[in-house]
Design a protein around this motif. Structure first.
Motif, PDB file in Angstrom:
ATOM      1  N   VAL A 186      44.012 -13.095 -39.435  1.00 38.54           N
ATOM      2  CA  VAL A 186      44.826 -14.252 -39.529  1.00 38.54           C
ATOM      3  C   VAL A 186      43.991 -15.308 -38.821  1.00 38.54           C
ATOM      4  O   VAL A 186      43.949 -16.325 -39.208  1.00 38.54           O
ATOM      5  CB  VAL A 186      46.105 -14.158 -39.028  1.00 38.54           C
ATOM      6  CG1 VAL A 186      46.542 -15.402 -38.966  1.00 38.54           C
ATOM      7  CG2 VAL A 186      47.168 -13.410 -40.210  1.00 38.54           C
ATOM      8  N   ASP A 191      44.409 -19.789 -43.643  1.00 39.46           N
ATOM      9  CA  ASP A 191      45.929 -19.278 -44.162  1.00 39.46           C
ATOM     10  C   ASP A 191      46.173 -19.385 -45.670  1.00 39.46           C
ATOM     11  O   ASP A 191      47.105 -18.796 -45.875  1.00 39.46           O
ATOM     12  CB  ASP A 191      46.729 -19.736 -43.160  1.00 39.46           C
ATOM     13  CG  ASP A 191      46.919 -21.351 -43.307  1.00 39.46           C
ATOM     14  OD1 ASP A 191      46.488 -21.957 -44.142  1.00 39.46           O
ATOM     15  OD2 ASP A 191      47.857 -21.684 -42.262  1.00 39.46           O
ATOM     16  N   ARG A 192      45.479 -20.178 -46.232  1.00 36.10           N
ATOM     17  CA  ARG A 192      45.880 -20.384 -47.705  1.00 36.10           C
ATOM     18  C   ARG A 192      45.359 -19.211 -48.614  1.00 36.10           C
ATOM     19  O   ARG A 192      45.670 -19.099 -49.563  1.00 36.10           O
ATOM     20  CB  ARG A 192      45.278 -21.590 -48.399  1.00 36.10           C
ATOM     21  CG  ARG A 192      43.856 -21.813 -48.137  1.00 36.10           C
ATOM     22  CD  ARG A 192      43.149 -22.887 -49.065  1.00 36.10           C
ATOM     23  NE  ARG A 192      43.389 -22.675 -50.408  1.00 36.10           N
ATOM     24  CZ  ARG A 192      42.670 -21.932 -51.320  1.00 36.10           C
ATOM     25  NH1 ARG A 192      41.548 -21.202 -50.666  1.00 36.10           N
ATOM     26  NH2 ARG A 192      42.963 -21.634 -52.477  1.00 36.10           N
ATOM     27  N   LEU A 217      53.153 -13.948 -36.476  1.00 35.09           N
ATOM     28  CA  LEU A 217      52.844 -15.299 -37.193  1.00 35.09           C
ATOM     29  C   LEU A 217      54.055 -16.259 -36.911  1.00 35.09           C
ATOM     30  O   LEU A 217      55.308 -15.766 -36.966  1.00 35.09           O
ATOM     31  CB  LEU A 217      52.731 -14.939 -38.688  1.00 35.09           C
ATOM     32  CG  LEU A 217      51.886 -13.809 -39.160  1.00 35.09           C
ATOM     33  CD1 LEU A 217      51.684 -14.080 -40.599  1.00 35.09           C
ATOM     34  CD2 LEU A 217      50.441 -14.333 -38.471  1.00 35.09           C
ATOM     35  N   GLU A 220      53.385 -22.864 -40.269  1.00 35.84           N
ATOM     36  CA  GLU A 220      53.185 -22.708 -41.782  1.00 35.84           C
ATOM     37  C   GLU A 220      52.471 -21.430 -42.134  1.00 35.84           C
ATOM     38  O   GLU A 220      52.424 -21.155 -43.246  1.00 35.84           O
ATOM     39  CB  GLU A 220      52.307 -23.909 -41.783  1.00 35.84           C
ATOM     40  CG  GLU A 220      51.841 -24.128 -43.266  1.00 35.84           C
ATOM     41  CD  GLU A 220      50.864 -25.468 -43.441  1.00 35.84           C
ATOM     42  OE1 GLU A 220      50.066 -25.524 -44.477  1.00 35.84           O
ATOM     43  OE2 GLU A 220      50.753 -26.221 -42.616  1.00 35.84           O
ATOM     44  N   THR A 221      51.514 -20.877 -41.098  1.00 38.39           N
ATOM     45  CA  THR A 221      50.939 -19.814 -41.418  1.00 38.39           C
ATOM     46  C   THR A 221      51.962 -18.504 -41.792  1.00 38.39           C
ATOM     47  O   THR A 221      51.608 -17.944 -42.885  1.00 38.39           O
ATOM     48  CB  THR A 221      50.201 -19.216 -40.264  1.00 38.39           C
ATOM     49  OG1 THR A 221      49.220 -20.056 -40.087  1.00 38.39           O
ATOM     50  CG2 THR A 221      49.626 -17.694 -40.826  1.00 38.39           C
ATOM     51  N   ARG A 224      53.262 -19.380 -45.268  1.00 41.08           N
ATOM     52  CA  ARG A 224      51.987 -19.330 -46.382  1.00 41.08           C
ATOM     53  C   ARG A 224      52.213 -17.681 -46.507  1.00 41.08           C
ATOM     54  O   ARG A 224      51.946 -17.243 -47.857  1.00 41.08           O
ATOM     55  CB  ARG A 224      50.975 -19.670 -46.032  1.00 41.08           C
ATOM     56  CG  ARG A 224      50.803 -21.360 -45.926  1.00 41.08           C
ATOM     57  CD  ARG A 224      49.562 -21.923 -45.969  1.00 41.08           C
ATOM     58  NE  ARG A 224      49.052 -23.250 -46.487  1.00 41.08           N
ATOM     59  CZ  ARG A 224      49.197 -23.605 -47.827  1.00 41.08           C
ATOM     60  NH1 ARG A 224      48.966 -22.854 -48.849  1.00 41.08           N
ATOM     61  NH2 ARG A 224      48.969 -24.782 -48.173  1.00 41.08           N
ATOM     62  N   ASN A 229      51.750 -19.080 -50.536  1.00 47.05           N
ATOM     63  CA  ASN A 229      50.447 -18.875 -51.262  1.00 47.05           C
ATOM     64  C   ASN A 229      50.701 -18.099 -52.467  1.00 47.05           C
ATOM     65  O   ASN A 229      50.008 -18.260 -53.447  1.00 47.05           O
ATOM     66  CB  ASN A 229      49.605 -18.223 -50.156  1.00 47.05           C
ATOM     67  CG  ASN A 229      49.063 -19.031 -49.098  1.00 47.05           C
ATOM     68  OD1 ASN A 229      49.071 -19.978 -49.250  1.00 47.05           O
ATOM     69  ND2 ASN A 229      48.652 -18.131 -48.188  1.00 47.05           N
TER      70      ASN A 229
END
Length: 236
Positions: A186, A191-192, A217, A220-221, A224, A229
């Motif tokens: 990570v 992260d996308r 985590l 936003e990570t 995702r 994602n």
């Protein structure tokens, strides 16, 4: 919301306490949706397994399907990709069960079929094979691939692979959970390009949940990885 991008439906060829795929298992871990491949299709007969799974997918809205492709039987693969319609959002290829390493021409041809169909492909990776998968992804226009297990014990190769090709995504499930593995990935990969998978029903989801939780985590990570994602990649 949590989306599991690496799950299975159907019994395995050995006794497993979690062999029966069920919404109850998903509910126990808060998994809202899962993308599944038929065990029969992965280990034995792709067309038969795909069609058995089609009956399971019909009429419900929490399970999506992978069209399992055997690179040694590309004619059948092309037919299945034409004929199977509905909640099929990706292609599944297991390199070991089919005896089709990532570097083989037949595997490349199978991935070209996935690209032509506009579907992402979940490919079994182990060790340095994830680097070979990145090269195929770079070579095939429009191809999007998910490195299943993100190389397993080759997670550092997976870091290199993901940074080499922004159309390669990493999914972390593995039967082992070395300390710091997911956190290291990570920290080094956009992260996308990160997804969440459990390998259920082969492995109880608690393994993947614990490994991801240990990575700490946030923000936003975390979102995702958990679902965003997957929504964008698979069009869910």
């Amino acid at each position: 919301m949590i989306i599991d991008v690496h799950a299975h439906w159907g019994p395995w060829f050995f006794t497993m306490d979690v062999a029966a795929a069920s919404l109850a298992t998903m509910d126990r871990y808060g998994i809202g949706k899962a993308i599944v491949s038929a065990t029969e299709a992965v280990i034995y007969d792709a067309p038969a397994g795909n069609r058995a799974l089609a009956g399971v997918l019909d009429g419900q809205d929490r399970l999506y399907g992978y069209v399992t492709v055997n690179p040694r039987r590309l004619g059948e693969a092309a037919r299945d990709l034409r004929e199977l319609t509905g909640p099929w959002v990706g292609v599944k290829i297991h390199t070991d069960y089919t005896g089709s390493p990532v570097t083989s021409p037949r595997l490349r041809a199978a991935l070209e079929l996935a690209a032509e169909a506009g579907l992402p492909a979940l490919v079994h990776t182990w060790g340095a094979s994830v680097l070979d998968l990145a090269q195929v992804c770079l070579d095939v226009p429009g191809l999007r691939v998910v490195a299943g297990h993100m190389g397993a014990d080759g997670h550092r190769h997976a870091i290199e692979a993901a940074n080499a090709c922004d159309r390669l995504y990493l999914e972390p499930c593995w039967s082992h959970a070395p300390a710091g593995r997911i956190a290291e990935v990570v920290a080094a990969v956009p992260d996308r390009q990160l997804l969440f998978g459990t390998d259920a029903t082969l492995i109880d989801p608690s393994s993947a949940f614990g490994a991801v939780a240990a990575a700490g985590l946030t923000g936003e990570t975390a979102e995702r990885v958990a679902w965003r994602n997957a929504v964008e990649l698979f069009g869910i």
